[in-house]
Design an enzyme around this catalytic site. Structure first.
Site, PDB file in Angstrom:
ATOM      1  N   VAL A 137      28.025  60.854 -16.542  1.00 23.70           N
ATOM      2  CA  VAL A 137      26.310  61.173 -16.605  1.00 23.70           C
ATOM      3  C   VAL A 137      26.728  62.199 -18.316  1.00 23.70           C
ATOM      4  O   VAL A 137      26.462  61.820 -19.282  1.00 23.70           O
ATOM      5  CB  VAL A 137      25.532  62.399 -16.335  1.00 23.70           C
ATOM      6  CG1 VAL A 137      24.454  62.876 -16.806  1.00 23.70           C
ATOM      7  CG2 VAL A 137      24.970  61.222 -14.592  1.00 23.70           C
ATOM      8  N   VAL A 196      13.058  68.757 -32.896  1.00 26.00           N
ATOM      9  CA  VAL A 196      13.765  69.707 -33.031  1.00 26.00           C
ATOM     10  C   VAL A 196      14.107  70.655 -33.940  1.00 26.00           C
ATOM     11  O   VAL A 196      13.405  71.786 -33.515  1.00 26.00           O
ATOM     12  CB  VAL A 196      15.065  69.539 -32.333  1.00 26.00           C
ATOM     13  CG1 VAL A 196      15.742  71.605 -32.040  1.00 26.00           C
ATOM     14  CG2 VAL A 196      15.507  68.781 -30.859  1.00 26.00           C
ATOM     15  N   LYS A 204      21.667  67.514  -8.191  1.00 20.96           N
ATOM     16  CA  LYS A 204      20.731  67.860  -7.198  1.00 20.96           C
ATOM     17  C   LYS A 204      21.610  68.230  -6.432  1.00 20.96           C
ATOM     18  O   LYS A 204      20.280  69.536  -5.613  1.00 20.96           O
ATOM     19  CB  LYS A 204      19.939  66.660  -7.125  1.00 20.96           C
ATOM     20  CG  LYS A 204      20.605  65.120  -6.660  1.00 20.96           C
ATOM     21  CD  LYS A 204      21.029  64.364  -7.913  1.00 20.96           C
ATOM     22  CE  LYS A 204      22.274  63.917  -7.796  1.00 20.96           C
ATOM     23  NZ  LYS A 204      22.086  62.544  -7.476  1.00 20.96           N
ATOM     24  N   VAL A 261      16.379  64.250 -10.345  1.00 19.59           N
ATOM     25  CA  VAL A 261      15.304  63.764  -9.167  1.00 19.59           C
ATOM     26  C   VAL A 261      14.697  62.653 -10.288  1.00 19.59           C
ATOM     27  O   VAL A 261      14.494  62.830 -11.168  1.00 19.59           O
ATOM     28  CB  VAL A 261      14.026  64.169  -8.484  1.00 19.59           C
ATOM     29  CG1 VAL A 261      13.358  63.500  -8.342  1.00 19.59           C
ATOM     30  CG2 VAL A 261      14.349  65.687  -8.486  1.00 19.59           C
ATOM     31  N   GLY A 286      16.448  60.257 -11.988  1.00 20.33           N
ATOM     32  CA  GLY A 286      17.523  60.013 -13.267  1.00 20.33           C
ATOM     33  C   GLY A 286      16.688  59.847 -14.470  1.00 20.33           C
ATOM     34  O   GLY A 286      15.917  60.927 -14.415  1.00 20.33           O
ATOM     35  N   ILE A 345      13.246  58.516 -15.386  1.00 13.58           N
ATOM     36  CA  ILE A 345      11.954  59.126 -14.720  1.00 13.58           C
ATOM     37  C   ILE A 345      11.609  59.958 -15.365  1.00 13.58           C
ATOM     38  O   ILE A 345      12.314  61.806 -14.516  1.00 13.58           O
ATOM     39  CB  ILE A 345      11.382  58.915 -13.051  1.00 13.58           C
ATOM     40  CG1 ILE A 345      12.010  57.679 -12.556  1.00 13.58           C
ATOM     41  CG2 ILE A 345      10.095  58.415 -13.163  1.00 13.58           C
ATOM     42  CD1 ILE A 345      11.863  56.894 -11.332  1.00 13.58           C
ATOM     43  N   LYS A 366      17.232  65.953  -3.190  1.00 13.70           N
ATOM     44  CA  LYS A 366      15.494  65.021  -4.492  1.00 13.70           C
ATOM     45  C   LYS A 366      14.213  65.441  -3.602  1.00 13.70           C
ATOM     46  O   LYS A 366      13.830  65.829  -4.042  1.00 13.70           O
ATOM     47  CB  LYS A 366      16.207  63.861  -4.764  1.00 13.70           C
ATOM     48  CG  LYS A 366      16.861  63.666  -5.124  1.00 13.70           C
ATOM     49  CD  LYS A 366      17.448  61.907  -5.603  1.00 13.70           C
ATOM     50  CE  LYS A 366      18.789  61.827  -6.579  1.00 13.70           C
ATOM     51  NZ  LYS A 366      18.533  60.349  -6.471  1.00 13.70           N
ATOM     52  N   GLY A 384      22.349  56.006 -13.828  1.00 15.25           N
ATOM     53  CA  GLY A 384      23.144  55.613 -14.547  1.00 15.25           C
ATOM     54  C   GLY A 384      22.966  56.164 -15.649  1.00 15.25           C
ATOM     55  O   GLY A 384      22.809  56.819 -15.837  1.00 15.25           O
TER      56      GLY A 384
HETATM   57  P1  NDP Z   1      31.155  61.690 -12.083  1.00 20.12           P
HETATM   58  O1  NDP Z   1      31.789  62.595 -11.173  1.00 20.12           O
HETATM   59  O2  NDP Z   1      31.532  60.518 -13.670  1.00 20.12           O
HETATM   60  O3  NDP Z   1      31.685  62.742 -13.688  1.00 20.12           O
HETATM   61  C1  NDP Z   1      32.431  64.359 -13.059  1.00 20.12           C
HETATM   62  C2  NDP Z   1      32.705  64.278 -14.188  1.00 20.12           C
HETATM   63  O4  NDP Z   1      33.607  65.847 -13.930  1.00 20.12           O
HETATM   64  C3  NDP Z   1      34.064  63.503 -13.976  1.00 20.12           C
HETATM   65  O5  NDP Z   1      35.311  63.726 -14.981  1.00 20.12           O
HETATM   66  C4  NDP Z   1      35.338  64.469 -13.017  1.00 20.12           C
HETATM   67  O6  NDP Z   1      36.117  64.441 -13.809  1.00 20.12           O
HETATM   68  C5  NDP Z   1      34.402  66.026 -13.572  1.00 20.12           C
HETATM   69  N1  NDP Z   1      35.333  67.587 -13.349  1.00 20.12           N
HETATM   70  C6  NDP Z   1      34.714  67.306 -11.992  1.00 20.12           C
HETATM   71  N2  NDP Z   1      35.742  68.669 -11.673  1.00 20.12           N
HETATM   72  C7  NDP Z   1      35.582  69.479 -11.879  1.00 20.12           C
HETATM   73  C8  NDP Z   1      36.440  71.032 -12.705  1.00 20.12           C
HETATM   74  N3  NDP Z   1      36.525  71.632 -12.477  1.00 20.12           N
HETATM   75  N4  NDP Z   1      36.131  71.077 -14.447  1.00 20.12           N
HETATM   76  C9  NDP Z   1      35.271  70.138 -15.358  1.00 20.12           C
HETATM   77  N5  NDP Z   1      35.339  68.580 -15.198  1.00 20.12           N
HETATM   78  C10 NDP Z   1      35.405  68.181 -14.545  1.00 20.12           C
HETATM   79  O7  NDP Z   1      29.904  62.305 -11.861  1.00 20.12           O
HETATM   80  P2  NDP Z   1      27.977  61.806 -12.186  1.00 20.12           P
HETATM   81  O8  NDP Z   1      28.605  61.900 -14.095  1.00 20.12           O
HETATM   82  O9  NDP Z   1      27.831  60.558 -11.786  1.00 20.12           O
HETATM   83  O10 NDP Z   1      27.444  62.832 -11.812  1.00 20.12           O
HETATM   84  C11 NDP Z   1      27.978  63.859 -12.468  1.00 20.12           C
HETATM   85  C12 NDP Z   1      26.512  64.713 -11.313  1.00 20.12           C
HETATM   86  O11 NDP Z   1      25.010  64.067 -11.492  1.00 20.12           O
HETATM   87  C13 NDP Z   1      26.508  64.708  -9.955  1.00 20.12           C
HETATM   88  O12 NDP Z   1      26.099  66.124  -9.735  1.00 20.12           O
HETATM   89  C14 NDP Z   1      25.217  63.604 -10.027  1.00 20.12           C
HETATM   90  O13 NDP Z   1      24.901  63.901  -8.596  1.00 20.12           O
HETATM   91  C15 NDP Z   1      24.070  63.634 -11.306  1.00 20.12           C
HETATM   92  N6  NDP Z   1      23.320  62.410 -11.310  1.00 20.12           N
HETATM   93  C16 NDP Z   1      24.355  61.304 -11.859  1.00 20.12           C
HETATM   94  C17 NDP Z   1      23.866  60.018 -11.253  1.00 20.12           C
HETATM   95  C18 NDP Z   1      24.496  58.658 -12.158  1.00 20.12           C
HETATM   96  O14 NDP Z   1      23.518  58.041 -12.305  1.00 20.12           O
HETATM   97  N7  NDP Z   1      25.757  58.502 -11.613  1.00 20.12           N
HETATM   98  C19 NDP Z   1      21.931  59.663 -12.378  1.00 20.12           C
HETATM   99  C20 NDP Z   1      21.781  61.058 -11.363  1.00 20.12           C
HETATM  100  C21 NDP Z   1      22.368  62.473 -11.055  1.00 20.12           C
HETATM  101  P3  NDP Z   1      37.748  63.632 -12.406  1.00 20.12           P
HETATM  102  O15 NDP Z   1      37.194  62.327 -12.052  1.00 20.12           O
HETATM  103  O16 NDP Z   1      38.734  63.693 -12.937  1.00 20.12           O
HETATM  104  O17 NDP Z   1      37.061  64.738 -11.485  1.00 20.12           O
HETATM  105  N1  HSE Z   2      23.629  58.302  -6.811  1.00 20.38           N
HETATM  106  C1  HSE Z   2      22.627  58.915  -6.737  1.00 20.38           C
HETATM  107  C2  HSE Z   2      21.854  57.393  -6.724  1.00 20.38           C
HETATM  108  C3  HSE Z   2      22.387  59.055  -9.181  1.00 20.38           C
HETATM  109  O1  HSE Z   2      22.438  56.111  -6.078  1.00 20.38           O
HETATM  110  O2  HSE Z   2      20.097  57.677  -6.151  1.00 20.38           O
HETATM  111  C4  HSE Z   2      21.105  59.318  -9.274  1.00 20.38           C
HETATM  112  O3  HSE Z   2      20.629  60.598  -8.429  1.00 20.38           O
END
Ligand code: NDP
Ligand code: HSE
Length: 404
Positions: free
Chosen positions: A12, A31, A100, A127, A129, A131, A200, A298
């Site tokens: 994300v 903006v 979330k 909640v 993604g 939407i 969610k 995504g």
């Molecule tokens: P990722 O694991 O892809 O990204 C998280 C990033 O944060 C990684 O690069 C991780 O590094 C880094 N990280 C971990 N710990 C630390 C720290 N202490 N300081 C700085 N950086 C850190 O997760 P996502 O992007 O998939 O998800 C992020 C959030 O968004 C989550 O809460 C998820 O539930 C939510 N979300 C995700 C969606 C999705 O489609 N993926 C959709 C909607 C919400 P490293 O990998 O080295 O640990």
């Molecule tokens: N893991 C979550 C999902 C990411 O698959 O819906 C989006 O919140």
């Protein structure tokens, strides 16, 4: 110029940087000033990234920089993300998140802290993604008493179910695909055991009913018990299996909230929600039924919602009206004990025995069924306890609610 810091450059966070970069002109026009990423905090090094010089590893660099007015938290989890969010808000910075787990577990205290500090805490991406649902629920539908919120709230499990149903893929293969697409949580058990959908539905219930709903009070069942046999029987009955989160206002004012797989009739709009798509139904006492639909996970769909929050704050100069809700009360939330539904049931045993014990039941067939297995859908709605009493002594292989 508005300066932003992104915490966590994963699926994300990297999408947020990409959207802010690729759409910088239209964002600035909308903006009224440009929005620029000043820092990206991550534990890893990203030597090849176009944002090379902006990576930092120490959060206090961001916390202490008065130029940064908006912090995007996309690390995930409720540990370090909570600490960074509290510190950012206390430092007078608005925070936008897709996390979330943090919103469901600590959203009430964080929205209150933001209000106290005169900044914003926004979480549209938490909640559904991409939407739009948080704003419509809190703004566009504000005139209603909300009766029910229900939906497919997890992209990973909907993707897995779709691949199992349409391509006959085994569960593990479909999960691996979802992980490769960046849909799944770091620990995918949060998806497949239903915890993510639970968080969610709690956020939606907080907003719809105005009181904090604790995820720990919400009965939660995932999709790990769903077999291809259930999928086939459901298909034979003109139904699909979908993991739903529901929060229903009861006549006495309590909220019945739960997450569980359901059999959904193919004619219901939710049955057509496939792949990574999510759908959220809201029933208001004035508007009736409204459905929100789109990609539930995504990189770019989620970034779309995060960046919209950033723009909202940038436009308002941090003075946007707060989104928050009231204290919770364990007595407010009831589980599924009193909820009556028709049920799909699959047992080890003969069809006659199933009919004898349950009474009025529509028996189902599937190719490849063995003689020692029977399945059907009850004709009458009842509570789960009433059905389990009728099934006493039988080996129950599956029990799934049918969506009314
Ligand atoms: P990722 O694991 O892809 O990204 C998280 C990033 O944060 C990684 O690069 C991780 O590094 C880094 N990280 C971990 N710990 C630390 C720290 N202490 N300081 C700085 N950086 C850190 O997760 P996502 O992007 O998939 O998800 C992020 C959030 O968004 C989550 O809460 C998820 O539930 C939510 N979300 C995700 C969606 C999705 O489609 N993926 C959709 C909607 C919400 P490293 O990998 O080295 O640990
Ligand atoms: N893991 C979550 C999902 C990411 O698959 O819906 C989006 O919140």
């Amino acid at each position: 110029m508005v300066k932003v810091a992104i915490l966590g450059y994963g699926t994300v966070g990297s999408g947020v940087a990409q959207v802010l970069h690729e759409n910088q002109d239209s964002i600035a026009a909308s903006v009224g000033q440009s929005v620029e990423v000043k820092y990206i905090l991550d534990v890893r090094d990203f030597d090849q990234s176009p944002y090379g010089g902006r990576f930092v590893k120490d959060f206090s660099v961001i916390e202490e920089d008065p130029e940064v007015s908006i912090v995007v938290e996309t690390i995930g989890g409720a540990a370090v993300a909570l600490n960074f969010t509290q510190r950012a808000l206390r430092a007078g910075k608005s925070v936008v998140t897709s996390n979330k787990e943090l919103v469901a577990c600590h959203g009430l205290e964080l929205t209150r802290l933001a209000k106290e500090k005169g900044v914003c805490y926004l979480f549209e991406a938490s909640v559904g993604g991409g939407i739009p649902i948080i704003r419509p629920l809190t703004v566009c539908l504000a005139a209603n008493q909300i009766e029910e919120v229900c939906g497919i709230l997890n992209g990973t499990t909907n993707y897995i179910l779709t691949r199992m149903i349409q391509a006959g893929l085994p569960f593990e293969t479909a999960l691996k695909e979802a992980q490769e697409n960046g849909y799944a949580e770091r620990d995918p058990s949060a998806d497949i055991l239903g915890y993510d959908a639970c968080r969610k539905i709690c956020i939606l219930a907080d907003l719809a009913f105005g009181k904090n709903v604790d995820p720990q009070l919400v009965p939660t069942e995932g999709i790990t018990g769903i077999s291809l046999a259930d999928v086939d029987y459901a298909d034979g009955a003109g139904k699909k299996i979908k993991l739903l989160g529901r929060a229903v206002r009861q006549a006495d004012g309590r909220v019945c909230a739960y997450v569980a797989p359901h059999l959904v009739d193919v004619t219901h709009p939710i049955a057509g929600v496939e792949d990574v798509f999510n759908a959220v139904f809201v029933k208001g006492n004035a508007v009736g039924d409204v459905m929100f639909y789109g990609r539930g996970a995504g990189k770019l769909p989620t970034a779309s919602a995060v960046v919209a929050d950033v723009m909202d704050i940038a436009r308002s100069g941090g003075n946007r009206s707060p989104i928050t809700w009231g204290d919770g009360d364990p007595a407010l939330v009831c589980g599924t004990e009193e909820l009556v539904s028709r049920f799909y049931v699959r047992i080890k045993g003969a069809a006659d025995a199933l009919r004898n014990q349950v009474g009025e039941i529509k028996l189902l067939a599937r190719s490849g069924a063995t003689p020692d297995e029977a399945a059907g859908i009850t004709e009458l709605a009842m509570t789960e306890a009433q059905l389990r009493e009728k099934l006493m002594g039988m080996e129950v292989l599956s029990l799934i609610r049918v969506l009314n």
